[in-house]
Design an enzyme around this catalytic site. Structure first.
Site, PDB file in Angstrom:
ATOM      1  N   LEU A 144      46.192  43.936  40.291  1.00  0.00           N
ATOM      2  CA  LEU A 144      45.875  42.705  39.564  1.00  0.00           C
ATOM      3  C   LEU A 144      44.555  42.849  38.823  1.00  0.00           C
ATOM      4  CD1 LEU A 144      47.608  40.222  39.413  1.00  0.00           C
ATOM      5  CD2 LEU A 144      46.286  39.201  41.267  1.00  0.00           C
ATOM      6  N   CYS A 195      51.405  41.527  48.636  1.00  0.00           N
ATOM      7  CA  CYS A 195      50.106  40.964  48.281  1.00  0.00           C
ATOM      8  C   CYS A 195      49.692  39.910  49.305  1.00  0.00           C
ATOM      9  CB  CYS A 195      50.175  40.354  46.887  1.00  0.00           C
ATOM     10  SG  CYS A 195      48.602  39.668  46.364  1.00  0.00           S
TER      11      CYS A 195
END
Length: 330
Positions: free
Chosen positions: A18, A98
C-alpha cells in the site's frame, strides 16, 4: 468459463504494498526484470465501483500484472473481477492478509481467515464471471488460530471452490493489539508451516512471502514451494531484481544497467508529466536504485532535495545520475 491454467510463471513476484506499488513503481520494477510478477497495491471493491479516480490504470509494459482486490461481498468481488479482466489484468488476488483496523472494519483482509467459506464464495462468484485466475494471499493464522490445522481448515474450502494458488505470508496476524507495521515485524516467521501446506496440497501452487531479503534466500525457498514473493527488500534495494531473470527464470539476456534504467525512466517521465503526473510521484520509487553503491547517499539526497522544486522536470533522474558520477570521480 474459468481456465485452470495460468500462463504466468510465479517463481518470483513483488508483493502488493500500500502506497508503494503504484503504476509508476511497477513500470520502474519492470525495467529491472522482464519476468517477475508485479502486483498492484490493494484496491477495494468500493474504490472500483464508487470511486471517482482510475484505480486500475496500468502501462502495457507492466505485464504480467496482478490486481490485488480487497472485499468480501461476493457480488461486488465478481463485478470488480469482470472490470479488471476488461482492463487487461492477467490475474486477480484476494487480500486475506492485511491486518489493519480499516481493513477489519471493512470485513476484508486478515480477519477473513476466520471466514473461509466467505472467501470460497467470493472465489466461486469471481470465477463464474472471468477466465483469468483468481488467487488468495493470506497469513499462516490470526490471533489464537496458530497451528497447521488452522491453516489447513482455512485453505480447504477455498481449494474446493476452485482456487489453485495461495500466497502465504509466513507470519500470523494479531488483529488485536498490534499495528499493521508491527504485524509485519513482530509475529515470528514460520516458513515450515508454509512448506507443510505445500506438502499437504501438492497440486496447488503455493508461494511464500515474509522476510525474504535476497535472491539466494528465494532460491532456497523454491526447493520447498512453487513461488517466492519479496516485498520491502525490493522496494529499498530494487536493483536486486536485475539478477532475477537469469538466477530464477534462467534467461540469458544481459541485465539492465543503472544508467539504462535512468534513461528509460526519463523517457517515461516525459510521457507521464505531459499527462499531469508530478516528477516526485515517479522519482520517489527510485530512491533505492544505488543502495549500497558508491554515491547512493548522493542519489537519494539529490532526489529528495530537488524533486519538490522540479515538479515538472522529466530530467530529474538524469541530473541525479550526473551528481552521483561527479561525486564518485572526486
Amino acid at each position: 468459463m474459468y481456465s485452470h491454467s495460468s500462463s504466468i510463471d510465479h517463481r518470483l513476484s513483488v508483493a502488493p504494498m500500500l502506497d508503494w506499488t503504484d503504476r509508476h513503481c511497477r513500470y520502474f520494477l519492470r525495467l529491472l526484470s522482464k519476468h517477475t510478477v508485479l502486483y498492484t497495491e490493494m484496491v477495494t471493491t468500493g474504490a472500483i465501483i464508487y470511486g471517482k479516480g482510475d484505480y486500475l490504470g496500468f502501462h502495457p509494459q507492466e505485464h504480467p500484472v496482478v490486481l490485488q482486490l480487497g472485499g468480501s461481498n461476493a457480488a461486488d468481488m465478481a463485478r470488480c473481477a469482470e472490470i479488471a479482466q476488461s482492463k487487461g489484468y492477467d490475474e486477480i488476488n484476494i487480500n486475506v492478509g492485511c491486518p489493519s483496523d480499516r481493513v477489519k472494519n471493512g470485513s476484508f483482509g486478515a480477519c477473513l481467515m476466520a471466514e473461509p467459506n466467505v472467501v470460497a464464495e467470493c472465489v466461486t462468484a469471481m470465477q463464474n464471471m472471468v477466465d483469468i485466475p483468481i488467487t488468495v494471499k493470506c497469513r499462516i493464522g490470526i490471533d489464537d488460530m496458530d497451528d497447521d490445522k488452522g491453516l489447513t481448515d482455512f485453505v480447504m474450502p477455498i481449494v474446493d471452490s476452485g482456487c489453485e494458488h495461495f500466497v502465504v505470508h509466513a507470519r500470523k496476524a494479531w488483529l488485536k493489539g498490534l499495528s499493521p507495521k508491527e504485524n509485519r515485524e513482530i509475529p515470528p516467521l514460520n516458513y515450515e508451516r508454509v512448506y507443510n501446506l505445500k506438502a499437504q496440497f501438492p497440486d496447488i501452487h503455493i508461494s511464500i512471502n515474509g522476510g525474504i531479503k535476497s535472491i539466494e534466500q528465494a532460491k532456497a525457498h523454491l526447493q520447498y514451494v512453487d513461488g517466492v514473493m519479496i516485498g520491502r527488500e525490493v522496494y529499498s534495494n530494487p536493483y536486486i531484481l536485475s539478477e532475477v531473470d537469469s538466477a530464477i527464470f534462467s534467461r540469458t539476456d544481459m541485465p539492465i544497467s543503472r544508467l539504462e534504467v535512468v534513461q528509460s525512466m526519463t523517457a517515461y517521465m516525459k510521457e507521464q508529466i505531459a499527462n499531469g503526473s508530478k516528477a516526485w510521484h515517479i522519482a520517489r520509487h527510485t530512491l533505492g536504485l544505488f543502495q549500497s553503491q558508491p554515491g547512493g547517499k548522493i542519489w537519494r539526497r539529490f532526489l529528495s532535495q530537488n524533486a519538490p522544486k522540479e515538479k515538472e522536470n522529466p530530467y530529474l533522474l538524469e541530473m541525479a545520475y550526473e551528481a552521483v558520477e561527479q561525486a564518485v570521480k572526486n
